[in-house]
Design a protein around this motif. Structure first.
Motif, PDB file in Angstrom:
ATOM      1  N   ASN A  95      27.741  50.542  52.870  1.00  0.00           N
ATOM      2  CA  ASN A  95      27.805  49.095  52.776  1.00  0.00           C
ATOM      3  C   ASN A  95      28.071  48.647  51.344  1.00  0.00           C
ATOM      4  OD1 ASN A  95      27.712  46.435  53.489  1.00  0.00           O
ATOM      5  ND2 ASN A  95      25.508  46.369  53.804  1.00  0.00           N
ATOM      6  N   SER A  96      29.274  48.228  51.093  1.00  0.00           N
ATOM      7  CA  SER A  96      29.639  47.623  49.807  1.00  0.00           C
ATOM      8  C   SER A  96      30.820  46.696  50.058  1.00  0.00           C
ATOM      9  CB  SER A  96      29.991  48.686  48.771  1.00  0.00           C
ATOM     10  OG  SER A  96      31.137  49.391  49.166  1.00  0.00           O
ATOM     11  N   GLN A  97      30.938  45.711  49.204  1.00  0.00           N
ATOM     12  CA  GLN A  97      32.035  44.760  49.344  1.00  0.00           C
ATOM     13  C   GLN A  97      32.428  44.277  47.960  1.00  0.00           C
ATOM     14  OE1 GLN A  97      31.232  41.477  51.975  1.00  0.00           O
ATOM     15  NE2 GLN A  97      33.213  40.526  51.617  1.00  0.00           N
ATOM     16  N   THR A  98      33.737  44.155  47.755  1.00  0.00           N
ATOM     17  CA  THR A  98      34.287  43.629  46.509  1.00  0.00           C
ATOM     18  C   THR A  98      35.205  42.466  46.856  1.00  0.00           C
ATOM     19  OG1 THR A  98      34.213  45.832  45.521  1.00  0.00           O
ATOM     20  CG2 THR A  98      35.615  44.208  44.444  1.00  0.00           C
ATOM     21  N   ASN A  99      35.051  41.365  46.121  1.00  0.00           N
ATOM     22  CA  ASN A  99      35.930  40.221  46.298  1.00  0.00           C
ATOM     23  C   ASN A  99      36.072  39.502  44.957  1.00  0.00           C
ATOM     24  OD1 ASN A  99      33.603  38.668  46.007  1.00  0.00           O
ATOM     25  ND2 ASN A  99      33.399  38.273  48.194  1.00  0.00           N
ATOM     26  N   ASP A 100      36.584  38.283  44.975  1.00  0.00           N
ATOM     27  CA  ASP A 100      36.819  37.532  43.738  1.00  0.00           C
ATOM     28  C   ASP A 100      35.535  37.236  42.964  1.00  0.00           C
ATOM     29  OD1 ASP A 100      39.475  37.530  44.376  1.00  0.00           O
ATOM     30  OD2 ASP A 100      39.445  35.525  45.289  1.00  0.00           O
ATOM     31  N   PHE A 101      34.416  37.250  43.644  1.00  0.00           N
ATOM     32  CA  PHE A 101      33.135  36.946  43.006  1.00  0.00           C
ATOM     33  C   PHE A 101      32.494  38.172  42.374  1.00  0.00           C
ATOM     34  CE2 PHE A 101      33.658  33.787  46.365  1.00  0.00           C
ATOM     35  CZ  PHE A 101      33.607  32.629  45.607  1.00  0.00           C
ATOM     36  N   GLY A 102      33.006  39.352  42.649  1.00  0.00           N
ATOM     37  CA  GLY A 102      32.452  40.595  42.106  1.00  0.00           C
ATOM     38  C   GLY A 102      32.287  41.624  43.205  1.00  0.00           C
ATOM     39  N   SER A 103      31.425  42.560  42.957  1.00  0.00           N
ATOM     40  CA  SER A 103      31.170  43.592  43.963  1.00  0.00           C
ATOM     41  C   SER A 103      29.677  43.652  44.254  1.00  0.00           C
ATOM     42  CB  SER A 103      31.674  44.956  43.485  1.00  0.00           C
ATOM     43  OG  SER A 103      30.951  45.374  42.357  1.00  0.00           O
TER      44      SER A 103
END
Length: 188
Positions: free
Chosen positions: A58-66
């Motif tokens: 479970n990890s996610q990276t987007n424009d707000f960070g990771s």
């Protein structure tokens, strides 16, 4: 005093290892109970592994960070607790119930904060930005609570099997067959 297979409370260890043979009326050794107990030892092991893998990946990276499970101590605890419970689920269930219940409760609190935030301490909700992470986290925590339920039922079955091996202590000075007599008069 009659000699029987029950033995004394000091022999509980050997009584618990009894193969369940003999009479099945009240001894707790019926095939159905043993099958349920075996399944309730194996099912949590599998569920713990599933919850562990879901959270590890479970990890996610987007424009707000990771964001990853390892960024939050509660989720690291959940991963370790699921690993420990998966490894030891064939042993005692009572202790593991408390470990996994604590991990699930702490993680559920963090999930709640991630979805709702806390204005009093100026935490904003994070699941609007990291929805995929939050959904996988909820899945892992839900699986963890399924493990808690399995361990609770397993503890009840184990308790039943243990206490059904022994007779109730005798009551001295009163007849057990009489029950409790209540002398109440109703004046209406």
């Amino acid at each position: 005093m009659m000699a029987d297979k029950r033995g004394s409370p000091m022999d509980m260890g050997s009584a618990m290892r009894d193969d369940g043979g003999g009479d099945e009326t009240g001894s707790g050794g019926s095939t159905g109970v043993r099958t349920a107990e075996t399944l309730l030892r194996l099912l949590p092991m599998g569920l713990c592994i599933v919850a562990l893998v879901v959270m590890l990946k479970n990890s996610q990276t987007n424009d707000f960070g990771s964001l990853s499970y390892s960024n939050l101590g509660a989720f690291r605890y959940l991963v370790h607790a699921n690993g420990i419970c998966a490894g030891y689920s064939l042993l005692t269930a009572v202790f593991l119930t408390y470990i996994i219940l604590a991990a699930g409760a702490v993680s559920m609190e963090v999930v709640y904060l991630a979805y709702n935030g806390d204005e009093a301490i100026t935490w904003s909700e994070a699941c609007g930005s990291f929805g995929g992470f939050c959904r996988r986290t909820v899945a892992s925590v839900a699986i963890t609570f399924a493990v808690v339920l399995c361990y609770a039922v397993l503890s009840l079955i184990s308790s039943y099997r243990l206490f059904s091996k022994y007779d109730a202590p005798p009551v001295h000075g009163r007849s057990i067959t009489k029950g409790i007599e209540i002398g109440a008069t109703f004046h209406g």
